[in-house]
Design a protein around this motif. Structure first.
Motif, PDB file in Angstrom:
ATOM      1  N   ASP A   1      -2.183  14.621  10.766  1.00 30.24           N
ATOM      2  CA  ASP A   1      -1.283  13.492  10.512  1.00 30.24           C
ATOM      3  C   ASP A   1      -0.364  13.237  11.689  1.00 30.24           C
ATOM      4  N   ALA A   2      -0.451  14.072  12.737  1.00 33.15           N
ATOM      5  CA  ALA A   2       0.510  13.991  13.843  1.00 33.15           C
ATOM      6  C   ALA A   2       0.561  12.618  14.506  1.00 33.15           C
ATOM      7  N   PRO A   3      -0.577  11.995  14.879  1.00 29.31           N
ATOM      8  CA  PRO A   3      -0.483  10.703  15.578  1.00 29.31           C
ATOM      9  C   PRO A   3       0.260   9.637  14.794  1.00 29.31           C
ATOM     10  N   VAL A   4      -0.004   9.555  13.504  1.00 30.06           N
ATOM     11  CA  VAL A   4       0.634   8.527  12.681  1.00 30.06           C
ATOM     12  C   VAL A   4       2.072   8.909  12.358  1.00 30.06           C
ATOM     13  N   GLU A   5       2.272  10.182  12.015  1.00 29.82           N
ATOM     14  CA  GLU A   5       3.584  10.624  11.554  1.00 29.82           C
ATOM     15  C   GLU A   5       4.640  10.559  12.657  1.00 29.82           C
ATOM     16  N   VAL A   6       4.279  10.953  13.878  1.00 28.85           N
ATOM     17  CA  VAL A   6       5.283  10.956  14.945  1.00 28.85           C
ATOM     18  C   VAL A   6       5.707   9.531  15.302  1.00 28.85           C
ATOM     19  N   ARG A   7       4.784   8.585  15.238  1.00 27.74           N
ATOM     20  CA  ARG A   7       5.162   7.197  15.495  1.00 27.74           C
ATOM     21  C   ARG A   7       6.049   6.646  14.376  1.00 27.74           C
ATOM     22  N   ARG A   8       5.759   7.070  13.160  1.00 26.44           N
ATOM     23  CA  ARG A   8       6.604   6.627  12.039  1.00 26.44           C
ATOM     24  C   ARG A   8       8.017   7.177  12.189  1.00 26.44           C
ATOM     25  N   ILE A   9       8.137   8.442  12.593  1.00 21.07           N
ATOM     26  CA  ILE A   9       9.457   9.043  12.774  1.00 21.07           C
ATOM     27  C   ILE A   9      10.211   8.344  13.892  1.00 21.07           C
ATOM     28  N   ALA A  10       9.510   8.022  14.987  1.00 19.03           N
ATOM     29  CA  ALA A  10      10.166   7.356  16.111  1.00 19.03           C
ATOM     30  C   ALA A  10      10.714   5.996  15.703  1.00 19.03           C
ATOM     31  N   ARG A  11      10.009   5.297  14.811  1.00 19.04           N
ATOM     32  CA  ARG A  11      10.474   3.975  14.385  1.00 19.04           C
ATOM     33  C   ARG A  11      11.733   4.053  13.523  1.00 19.04           C
ATOM     34  N   THR A  12      11.965   5.209  12.895  1.00 15.00           N
ATOM     35  CA  THR A  12      13.155   5.352  12.048  1.00 15.00           C
ATOM     36  C   THR A  12      14.420   5.612  12.849  1.00 15.00           C
TER      37      THR A  12
ATOM     38  N   TRP B   1      -0.839  16.187  19.867  1.00 11.25           N
ATOM     39  CA  TRP B   1      -1.828  17.138  20.365  1.00 11.25           C
ATOM     40  C   TRP B   1      -3.178  16.482  20.652  1.00 11.25           C
ATOM     41  N   THR B   2      -3.468  15.338  20.024  1.00 12.89           N
ATOM     42  CA  THR B   2      -4.757  14.689  20.275  1.00 12.89           C
ATOM     43  C   THR B   2      -4.846  14.165  21.706  1.00 12.89           C
ATOM     44  N   ARG B   3      -3.713  13.941  22.346  1.00  9.66           N
ATOM     45  CA  ARG B   3      -3.725  13.499  23.736  1.00  9.66           C
ATOM     46  C   ARG B   3      -3.880  14.665  24.699  1.00  9.66           C
ATOM     47  N   THR B   4      -3.379  15.830  24.328  1.00 10.31           N
ATOM     48  CA  THR B   4      -3.423  16.988  25.224  1.00 10.31           C
ATOM     49  C   THR B   4      -4.637  17.875  24.983  1.00 10.31           C
TER      50      THR B   4
ATOM     51  N   GLY C   1      -7.007  17.023  22.249  1.00  8.07           N
ATOM     52  CA  GLY C   1      -7.924  16.346  21.331  1.00  8.07           C
ATOM     53  C   GLY C   1      -9.363  16.390  21.797  1.00  8.07           C
ATOM     54  N   ASN C   2      -9.588  16.276  23.106  1.00  6.62           N
ATOM     55  CA  ASN C   2     -10.954  16.304  23.626  1.00  6.62           C
ATOM     56  C   ASN C   2     -11.627  17.636  23.331  1.00  6.62           C
ATOM     57  N   LEU C   3     -10.867  18.729  23.431  1.00  2.00           N
ATOM     58  CA  LEU C   3     -11.427  20.044  23.146  1.00  2.00           C
ATOM     59  C   LEU C   3     -11.821  20.162  21.682  1.00  2.00           C
ATOM     60  N   PHE C   4     -10.958  19.678  20.800  1.00  2.00           N
ATOM     61  CA  PHE C   4     -11.257  19.729  19.372  1.00  2.00           C
ATOM     62  C   PHE C   4     -12.472  18.877  19.041  1.00  2.00           C
ATOM     63  N   GLN C   5     -12.546  17.671  19.607  1.00  2.24           N
ATOM     64  CA  GLN C   5     -13.687  16.798  19.354  1.00  2.24           C
ATOM     65  C   GLN C   5     -14.966  17.397  19.909  1.00  2.24           C
ATOM     66  N   ALA C   6     -14.874  18.079  21.054  1.00  2.62           N
ATOM     67  CA  ALA C   6     -16.058  18.711  21.629  1.00  2.62           C
ATOM     68  C   ALA C   6     -16.589  19.807  20.717  1.00  2.62           C
ATOM     69  N   ILE C   7     -15.686  20.592  20.131  1.00  5.53           N
ATOM     70  CA  ILE C   7     -16.119  21.657  19.223  1.00  5.53           C
ATOM     71  C   ILE C   7     -16.775  21.064  17.982  1.00  5.53           C
ATOM     72  N   GLN C   8     -16.185  20.008  17.437  1.00 11.89           N
ATOM     73  CA  GLN C   8     -16.770  19.371  16.264  1.00 11.89           C
ATOM     74  C   GLN C   8     -18.148  18.792  16.570  1.00 11.89           C
ATOM     75  N   LEU C   9     -18.283  18.142  17.736  1.00 11.01           N
ATOM     76  CA  LEU C   9     -19.573  17.567  18.116  1.00 11.01           C
ATOM     77  C   LEU C   9     -20.604  18.665  18.344  1.00 11.01           C
ATOM     78  N   GLU C  10     -20.206  19.739  19.021  1.00 12.57           N
ATOM     79  CA  GLU C  10     -21.135  20.843  19.265  1.00 12.57           C
ATOM     80  C   GLU C  10     -21.578  21.481  17.950  1.00 12.57           C
ATOM     81  N   LYS C  11     -20.655  21.607  17.019  1.00 12.53           N
ATOM     82  CA  LYS C  11     -21.017  22.184  15.721  1.00 12.53           C
ATOM     83  C   LYS C  11     -22.077  21.338  15.027  1.00 12.53           C
ATOM     84  N   LYS C  12     -21.894  20.014  15.052  1.00 16.64           N
ATOM     85  CA  LYS C  12     -22.854  19.135  14.385  1.00 16.64           C
ATOM     86  C   LYS C  12     -24.211  19.163  15.087  1.00 16.64           C
ATOM     87  N   MET C  13     -24.193  19.106  16.419  1.00 13.43           N
ATOM     88  CA  MET C  13     -25.454  19.054  17.164  1.00 13.43           C
ATOM     89  C   MET C  13     -26.202  20.385  17.074  1.00 13.43           C
ATOM     90  N   ILE C  14     -25.485  21.490  17.235  1.00 14.68           N
ATOM     91  CA  ILE C  14     -26.142  22.801  17.134  1.00 14.68           C
ATOM     92  C   ILE C  14     -26.657  23.017  15.717  1.00 14.68           C
TER      93      ILE C  14
END
Length: 414
Positions: free
Chosen positions: A233-244, A254-257, A259-272
């Motif tokens: 929920d971090a991407p949505v929640e942090v922007r909501r907090i900033a608007r308040t 964390w998806t910017r720093t 996120g690519n590693l997490f997505q790579a693991i998920q993709l590798e899991k599916k492909m393997i």
């Protein structure tokens, strides 16, 4: 005692000795292939689940789930900001920070590092570093004493131990009457942490006030680190907090720093998983060749059963039972073997590393330094059910061929 004819005959065919030993060999190969395919699929998916878990617990336990930072300047009223942020329903903790990139030097050794200025009292709310201190304590960071906590690999690269002095060189210049000099400061090593990840080679911590002095921040902080109850929920929640907030804040997560590693693991899991599932399918369809040879070998028996009144459906179910027994045996043994390996692979790899004195996964290369494994029973159920279904489907065509056998043609040359 009632015994269904297809089940009884199919079971007898499965356990009976064959005149053609080649058929028995092919049947054994089919069973072993199915067993190994299921076991390896469970093991590999468990390892991928382990990498996913370690990413969430270790890497994302050290880096912030999200950050709020000043848009152009520092944040002065940060205690009030943290108080307001922590009242948000999905926020578990908030902590101030000042970030500096530089080089650490010691005895002629130089290593780049990301240095965080933190307040130990707040940092425990958003980071797991307190649970992974190898030497010293995070509480040893006192304002004005210029202490520093290093990652384990970073400390070994610098050759620094507790009590040693290391120099932080910032990529900024100080101008004096003697000329232009890089900005640097001596720190005393007061702690070493180890999370078993790549962060051990690139992160260091100093006290928030000391970081403010070396970065010449007169008052305030650079940002606030957030820990959420659900990191997704971090991407949505942090922007909501900033608007308040009334002041304009920059947001990151964390998806910017990482996120690519997490997505790579998920993709590798599916492909393997897909590739290994194909191996299971190939092993299961070996049952087709086994049953076709069995049908050819048992043509006379099939003809006799037909003359005794057995219907085509009975013959078809008989050979489906035989193929199903092979599939069930291979799947169940493979499942048991895969579960045992998934539960013990971390210890087995550690034992092999200790026995042969080498490291399979180095934290200097990979983001963790050991082979993790997390067995998920939903994966086991999915693999086991899919394997049984494929094995059952593989029996349909040979069983149908057996049911089409004509007694007169089968007995003509007997």
């Amino acid at each position: 005692m009632f015994r269904p004819v297809p089940l009884f005959i199919g079971w007898r065919y499965t356990g009976a000795k064959r005149r053609n030993h080649f058929i028995s060999f092919i049947s054994l190969v089919s069973t072993l292939g199915l067993t190994l395919g299921v076991a390896v699929l469970i093991l590999v998916l468990s390892v991928m689940n382990g990498f996913d878990r370690e990413l969430r617990q270790r890497i994302l336990g050290m880096v912030p789930h999200a950050t709020l930072s000043g848009y152009r300047d520092t944040i002065d009223d940060w205690p009030e900001l943290i108080e307001r942020v922590q009242q948000q329903p999905k926020v578990e903790g908030a902590a101030p920070y000042i970030e500096a990139q530089g080089m650490l030097t010691n005895r002629g050794r130089v290593q780049g590092a990301l240095v965080f200025g933190v307040d130990p009292a707040y940092e425990q709310r958003v980071s797991i570093i307190g649970n992974h201190m190898l030497y010293g304590d995070l509480e040893a960071l006192k304002p004005g004493e210029f202490g520093i906590v290093l990652g384990d690999i970073l400390a070994r690269i610098l050759g620094a131990k507790l009590g040693d002095k290391v120099t932080l060189v910032l990529p900024e210049a100080s101008i004096s009457v003697a000329g232009v000099f890089p900005r640097l400061k001596r720190f005393t090593v007061v702690g070493v942490f180890k999370v078993g990840a790549e962060l051990d080679a690139s992160m260091a911590y100093v006290h928030l006030n000391d970081a403010a002095k070396i970065k010449r921040i007169a008052n305030g902080i650079e940002g606030v680190r957030l820990k959420l109850d659900n990191l997704f929920d971090a991407p949505v929640e942090v922007r909501r907090i900033a608007r308040t907030e009334t002041v304009q804040l920059q947001t990151s997560d964390w998806t910017r720093t990482h996120g690519n590693l997490f997505q790579a693991i998920q993709l590798e899991k599916k492909m393997i998983g897909l590739l290994l599932f194909i191996i299971v399918a190939v092993a299961a369809f070996n049952i087709v060749s086994t049953l076709i040879m069995v049908v050819t070998d048992k043509r006379a028996d099939i003809a006799i059963l037909r003359t005794m009144g057995a219907s085509s459906g009975t013959i078809m179910r008989t050979f489906m039972v035989q193929g199903g027994v092979i599939g069930c045996f291979g799947t169940l043994v493979g499942t048991a073997l895969g579960v045992v390996l998934a539960l013990t692979v971390s210890d087995l790899v550690a034992w092999v590393e200790e026995l042969f004195n080498f490291q399979i996964l180095s934290a200097e290369v990979y983001f963790i330094s050991y082979l993790p494994s997390q067995l998920k029973w939903e994966d086991v159920a999915l693999i086991c059910g899919s394997s049984l279904l494929i094995s059952l489907l593989a029996t349909v065509y040979p069983a149908w061929r057996a049911a089409q056998t004509h007694p007169a043609e089968a007995l003509r040359y007997e």
